[in-house]
Design a protein around this motif. Structure first.
Motif, PDB file in Angstrom:
ATOM      1  N   VAL A 199       0.841  -1.204   0.000  1.00 46.68           N
ATOM      2  CA  VAL A 199       0.000   0.000   0.000  1.00 46.68           C
ATOM      3  C   VAL A 199       0.872   1.249   0.000  1.00 46.68           C
ATOM      4  N   LYS A 200       1.858   1.277   0.880  1.00 45.55           N
ATOM      5  CA  LYS A 200       2.726   2.457   0.989  1.00 45.55           C
ATOM      6  C   LYS A 200       3.517   2.685  -0.303  1.00 45.55           C
ATOM      7  N   THR A 201       4.042   1.621  -0.878  1.00 48.98           N
ATOM      8  CA  THR A 201       4.831   1.759  -2.107  1.00 48.98           C
ATOM      9  C   THR A 201       3.959   2.247  -3.258  1.00 48.98           C
ATOM     10  N   TYR A 202       2.737   1.726  -3.338  1.00 42.49           N
ATOM     11  CA  TYR A 202       1.815   2.217  -4.365  1.00 42.49           C
ATOM     12  C   TYR A 202       1.603   3.730  -4.227  1.00 42.49           C
ATOM     13  N   ILE A 203       1.338   4.181  -3.002  1.00 38.05           N
ATOM     14  CA  ILE A 203       1.081   5.609  -2.779  1.00 38.05           C
ATOM     15  C   ILE A 203       2.297   6.436  -3.191  1.00 38.05           C
ATOM     16  N   ASP A 204       3.469   6.025  -2.734  1.00 42.29           N
ATOM     17  CA  ASP A 204       4.685   6.790  -3.016  1.00 42.29           C
ATOM     18  C   ASP A 204       4.993   6.818  -4.509  1.00 42.29           C
ATOM     19  N   LYS A 205       4.895   5.678  -5.168  1.00 45.76           N
ATOM     20  CA  LYS A 205       5.204   5.631  -6.598  1.00 45.76           C
ATOM     21  C   LYS A 205       4.120   6.326  -7.433  1.00 45.76           C
ATOM     22  N   ALA A 206       2.882   6.283  -6.979  1.00 42.44           N
ATOM     23  CA  ALA A 206       1.825   7.033  -7.671  1.00 42.44           C
ATOM     24  C   ALA A 206       2.113   8.530  -7.609  1.00 42.44           C
ATOM     25  N   HIS A 207       2.521   9.003  -6.445  1.00 45.35           N
ATOM     26  CA  HIS A 207       2.849  10.422  -6.322  1.00 45.35           C
ATOM     27  C   HIS A 207       4.001  10.816  -7.236  1.00 45.35           C
ATOM     28  N   GLU A 208       4.942   9.917  -7.446  1.00 45.03           N
ATOM     29  CA  GLU A 208       6.055  10.210  -8.359  1.00 45.03           C
ATOM     30  C   GLU A 208       5.562  10.447  -9.782  1.00 45.03           C
ATOM     31  N   ARG A 209       4.370   9.950 -10.107  1.00 39.98           N
ATOM     32  CA  ARG A 209       3.793  10.120 -11.439  1.00 39.98           C
ATOM     33  C   ARG A 209       2.662  11.146 -11.437  1.00 39.98           C
ATOM     34  N   ASN A 210       2.529  11.893 -10.340  1.00 43.79           N
ATOM     35  CA  ASN A 210       1.455  12.882 -10.166  1.00 43.79           C
ATOM     36  C   ASN A 210       0.076  12.231 -10.226  1.00 43.79           C
ATOM     37  N   ILE A 211      -0.026  11.070  -9.609  1.00 40.58           N
ATOM     38  CA  ILE A 211      -1.302  10.373  -9.471  1.00 40.58           C
ATOM     39  C   ILE A 211      -1.687  10.396  -7.993  1.00 40.58           C
ATOM     40  N   ALA A 212      -2.863  10.925  -7.696  1.00 42.06           N
ATOM     41  CA  ALA A 212      -3.333  11.009  -6.311  1.00 42.06           C
ATOM     42  C   ALA A 212      -3.839   9.651  -5.840  1.00 42.06           C
ATOM     43  N   SER A 213      -3.830   9.455  -4.515  1.00 43.99           N
ATOM     44  CA  SER A 213      -4.243   8.190  -3.909  1.00 43.99           C
ATOM     45  C   SER A 213      -5.336   8.457  -2.881  1.00 43.99           C
ATOM     46  N   MET A 214      -6.481   7.798  -3.048  1.00 46.98           N
ATOM     47  CA  MET A 214      -7.626   7.981  -2.163  1.00 46.98           C
ATOM     48  C   MET A 214      -7.898   6.697  -1.383  1.00 46.98           C
ATOM     49  N   SER A 215      -7.971   6.836  -0.077  1.00 45.08           N
ATOM     50  CA  SER A 215      -8.236   5.709   0.811  1.00 45.08           C
ATOM     51  C   SER A 215      -9.722   5.361   0.778  1.00 45.08           C
ATOM     52  N   TYR A 216     -10.022   4.122   0.441  1.00 43.47           N
ATOM     53  CA  TYR A 216     -11.423   3.678   0.381  1.00 43.47           C
ATOM     54  C   TYR A 216     -11.898   3.198   1.745  1.00 43.47           C
ATOM     55  N   ASN A 217     -13.094   3.628   2.134  1.00 39.67           N
ATOM     56  CA  ASN A 217     -13.772   3.063   3.303  1.00 39.67           C
ATOM     57  C   ASN A 217     -15.213   3.564   3.305  1.00 39.67           C
ATOM     58  N   LEU A 218     -16.101   2.768   3.885  1.00 39.62           N
ATOM     59  CA  LEU A 218     -17.462   3.226   4.123  1.00 39.62           C
ATOM     60  C   LEU A 218     -17.452   4.406   5.097  1.00 39.62           C
ATOM     61  N   LEU A 219     -18.441   5.295   4.973  1.00 38.08           N
ATOM     62  CA  LEU A 219     -18.556   6.339   5.992  1.00 38.08           C
ATOM     63  C   LEU A 219     -19.256   5.799   7.232  1.00 38.08           C
ATOM     64  N   TYR A 220     -19.899   4.665   7.082  1.00 37.11           N
ATOM     65  CA  TYR A 220     -20.470   3.942   8.225  1.00 37.11           C
ATOM     66  C   TYR A 220     -20.094   2.479   8.068  1.00 37.11           C
ATOM     67  N   GLY A 221     -20.119   1.742   9.127  1.00 35.51           N
ATOM     68  CA  GLY A 221     -19.856   0.315   8.989  1.00 35.51           C
ATOM     69  C   GLY A 221     -18.848  -0.207   9.986  1.00 35.51           C
ATOM     70  N   ALA A 222     -19.181  -1.331  10.589  1.00 34.44           N
ATOM     71  CA  ALA A 222     -18.297  -1.981  11.551  1.00 34.44           C
ATOM     72  C   ALA A 222     -18.443  -3.487  11.413  1.00 34.44           C
ATOM     73  N   TRP A 223     -17.410  -4.198  11.870  1.00 34.55           N
ATOM     74  CA  TRP A 223     -17.480  -5.650  11.911  1.00 34.55           C
ATOM     75  C   TRP A 223     -18.155  -6.104  13.201  1.00 34.55           C
ATOM     76  N   SER A 224     -18.428  -7.395  13.250  1.00 37.03           N
ATOM     77  CA  SER A 224     -19.188  -7.929  14.385  1.00 37.03           C
ATOM     78  C   SER A 224     -18.438  -7.853  15.702  1.00 37.03           C
ATOM     79  N   ASP A 225     -17.110  -7.680  15.660  1.00 34.62           N
ATOM     80  CA  ASP A 225     -16.339  -7.577  16.903  1.00 34.62           C
ATOM     81  C   ASP A 225     -16.139  -6.126  17.324  1.00 34.62           C
TER      82      ASP A 225
END
Length: 587
Positions: A199-225
């Motif tokens: 994940v970190k290498t993707y972000i860093d190498k994407a930035h080297e190409r002027n490609i932004a990186s967006m973290s995906y997640n639900l705005l709501y949501g949890a697991w059963s634990d």
């Protein structure tokens, strides 16, 4: 909504005959033949996906043509030309922000110009002005070379931002920690092993190409634990008023958990998930948060038994998110446009819609984009998550090129972008699904379509008002009909941009369906038409007419001869297969 559920302007078009002009009409009735298309095998590449103003562009080509010349253009205006002397060179575009350029390599033999290769340049300080969104979905152990290959491929399509789909661990705690440091690996909800280093290498190498990186997640949501990680039962939405049955999104039994739906308006939940997001930002240089939702949840209640309109909870959540992280970008998926008016009233940076039924027609894609324009006061451009060949993807094979290109033509002509490209091409809402492949024909065409989207972004995506020009065939080679599309017709989409009238021609002449998804991959290839005479109803003084198509000479613009014959502007376009754009410039 990205998880499989366990159960699993309209007006008449005037047709005018070019040969029926009366003797007192002005202008000649003889229009020169436009140039014929030339096939090229030269590949031209750039070093970045986009460029900040003032930054130099570095080019490479795979072979050096004899007597080649480089031409730099803004729309149809030639900025400069120079002799091509090597396979590597550089150019500094004008310093003005938010502009698109086309670069052509051509040669001239016996006064006949041949286009050998084209590419496009986006000069933009902020990727959200003209988002071209891609995705990543596989974050297991990867080498630097493997990551580089994925990103370089996406760069060649000028993808300037990426959604990191399901990169995290638990939805309520995406970054797994080992003490005070990130864990080396973890399992996502489907049980896939994720690597922090990948994940970190993707972000860093994407930035080297002027490609932004967006973290995906639900705005709501949890697991059963959730209770083990400090999430209170008061944070959830319930199917009953006695808080006994938490609303949830069912997932396969083999997965680690179903998704339990939290209440976005609950400030305790906001503070909790914002703290977890801060932990992400402290350890991974994401540019922002791609927020997801699960659509309309029906009648649901908060912990105290109050009916909750989930779409109305988006507004306070997003407003508070921006206050917490003012320097990060945010976008929230409007699943089937659910909650879009609430979303776009907040400080999000891109309008994003995942398109589902009943919005199945090509017209629906245009309606969503225009609706988003209106809801954002024309301040945001749209990205559509629109999954192609959906049923065909239950098996293996290749994407159907005509279906993909017609859908892209509609989305691009109306100013949108299509989320479709990542490590593979999307066919399902679960992004790791990759049964279908891109063949050589589609890959070449997609490169040209994304070049076109960039080169002409100031016409396609930078303001203007859609209208309905009255245009007809002068020689009967095609049937023209104002948008929306119809069988056996070429759809006409008009747009006025300052002193320019755009006329998009999208070819549905041989269409077997007007359903954009092309679920079974059966859409037919349009028959190519050449040298068509067109008549545009016009009473304004015209300075020039030009034409460009991603299906013809790599999108290079072609200036056209024209005549004003009575109340009609008469001209000839060289070629139409899927999509072409006529531009009439007025004095």
């Amino acid at each position: 909504m990205k998880y499989f559920i366990k159960n699993s302007i309209k007006c008449a078009v005037l047709t005018l005959c070019f040969t029926a002009c009366s003797s007192n009409d002005t202008g000649s009735s003889s229009i020169p033949e436009p140039p014929v298309e030339t096939i090229t095998s030269i590949t031209i590449k750039t070093d970045y996906a986009k460029y900040a103003p003032g930054v130099t562009v570095h080019f490479t080509i795979d072979k050096l043509p004899e007597n080649g010349v480089i031409r730099y253009k803004y729309l149809n205006t030639i900025l400069s030309e120079e002799v091509l002397t090597g396979t590597n060179w550089s150019w500094t575009p004008p310093a003005e922000d938010y502009k698109g350029y086309l670069v052509e390599i051509f040669k001239t033999v016996d006064n006949v110009e041949t286009i050998l290769a084209t590419t496009a340049i986006d000069v933009s300080s902020d990727w959200t002005k003209f988002p071209r969104y891609g995705f990543l979905s596989k974050f297991g152990t990867m080498t630097d070379n493997q990551i580089t290959a994925v990103l370089d491929n996406l760069k060649d399509y000028h993808i300037n931002s990426l959604q990191y789909y399901d990169w995290g661990n638990k939805h309520h705690a995406p970054l797994k920690m080992s003490g005070s440091s990130p864990a080396a690996s973890w399992l996502d909800i489907a049980g896939r092993t994720m690597s922090f280093n990948t994940v970190k290498t993707y972000i860093d190498k994407a930035h080297e190409r002027n490609i932004a990186s967006m973290s995906y997640n639900l705005l709501y949501g949890a697991w059963s634990d959730f209770s083990n990680d400090g999430v209170s039962s008061e944070c959830f939405l319930y199917n009953d008023q006695n808080h006994t049955n938490i609303n949830k999104h069912d997932l396969p039994d083999s997965w680690q958990s179903d998704i339990l739906v939290t209440n976005p308006a609950n400030t305790a939940w906001q503070n909790y998930i914002f703290d977890k997001t801060k932990l992400i930002y402290q350890n991974l240089n994401f540019d922002g948060w791609h927020l997801d939702q699960l659509g309309d949840r029906g009648n649901v209640y908060d912990y105290n038994g109050n009916l909750v309109k989930v779409n109305e909870t988006f507004t306070p959540f997003l407003q508070n998110l921006k206050q917490r992280f003012p320097d990060k970008k945010n976008m929230l998926n409007a699943v089937s446009q659910y909650g879009q008016s609430n979303i776009l009233s907040t400080p999000v940076d891109v309008a994003y819609t995942e398109v589902w039924g009943p919005r199945d027609g090509y017209k629906d894609l245009a309606d969503v984009i225009q609706g988003n324009n209106s809801l954002s006061n024309n301040s945001l451009n749209t990205v559509l998550a629109a999954y192609m060949d959906y049923d065909k993807a239950n098996g293996t094979g290749f994407f159907n090129t005509p279906g993909v290109l017609l859908t892209d033509a509609v989305i691009f002509a109306f100013g949108g972008a299509h989320l479709e490209l990542g490590e593979h091409m999307l066919s399902k809402e679960y992004f790791p699904h990759d049964n279908l492949q891109i063949d050589g024909e589609l890959k070449k065409s997609l490169i040209e379509y994304y070049d076109f989207l960039v080169a002409y972004q100031n016409l396609l995506r930078d303001g203007g008002d859609f209208n309905t020009p009255i245009i007809g065939s002068g020689d009967g080679k095609i049937n023209l009909k104002a948008w929306p599309p119809a069988y056996s017709n070429v759809a006409v989409v008009g747009k006025k941009v300052v002193n320019k009238q755009l006329i998009h021609l999208i070819n549905f002449t041989n269409a077997t369906s007007l359903n954009w998804r092309d679920s079974n991959g059966e859409q037919a290839t349009p028959a190519k038409k050449s040298n068509m005479i067109l008549n545009l109803q016009n009473n304004q003084a015209v300075s020039k007419v030009w034409y460009a198509s991603p299906d013809f000479d790599g999108g290079a613009s072609k200036e056209l001869s024209f005549n004003q014959v009575g109340g009609n502007l008469v001209f000839k376009i060289p070629s139409l297969q899927y999509w072409g754009m006529i531009v009439v410039e007025y004095l």
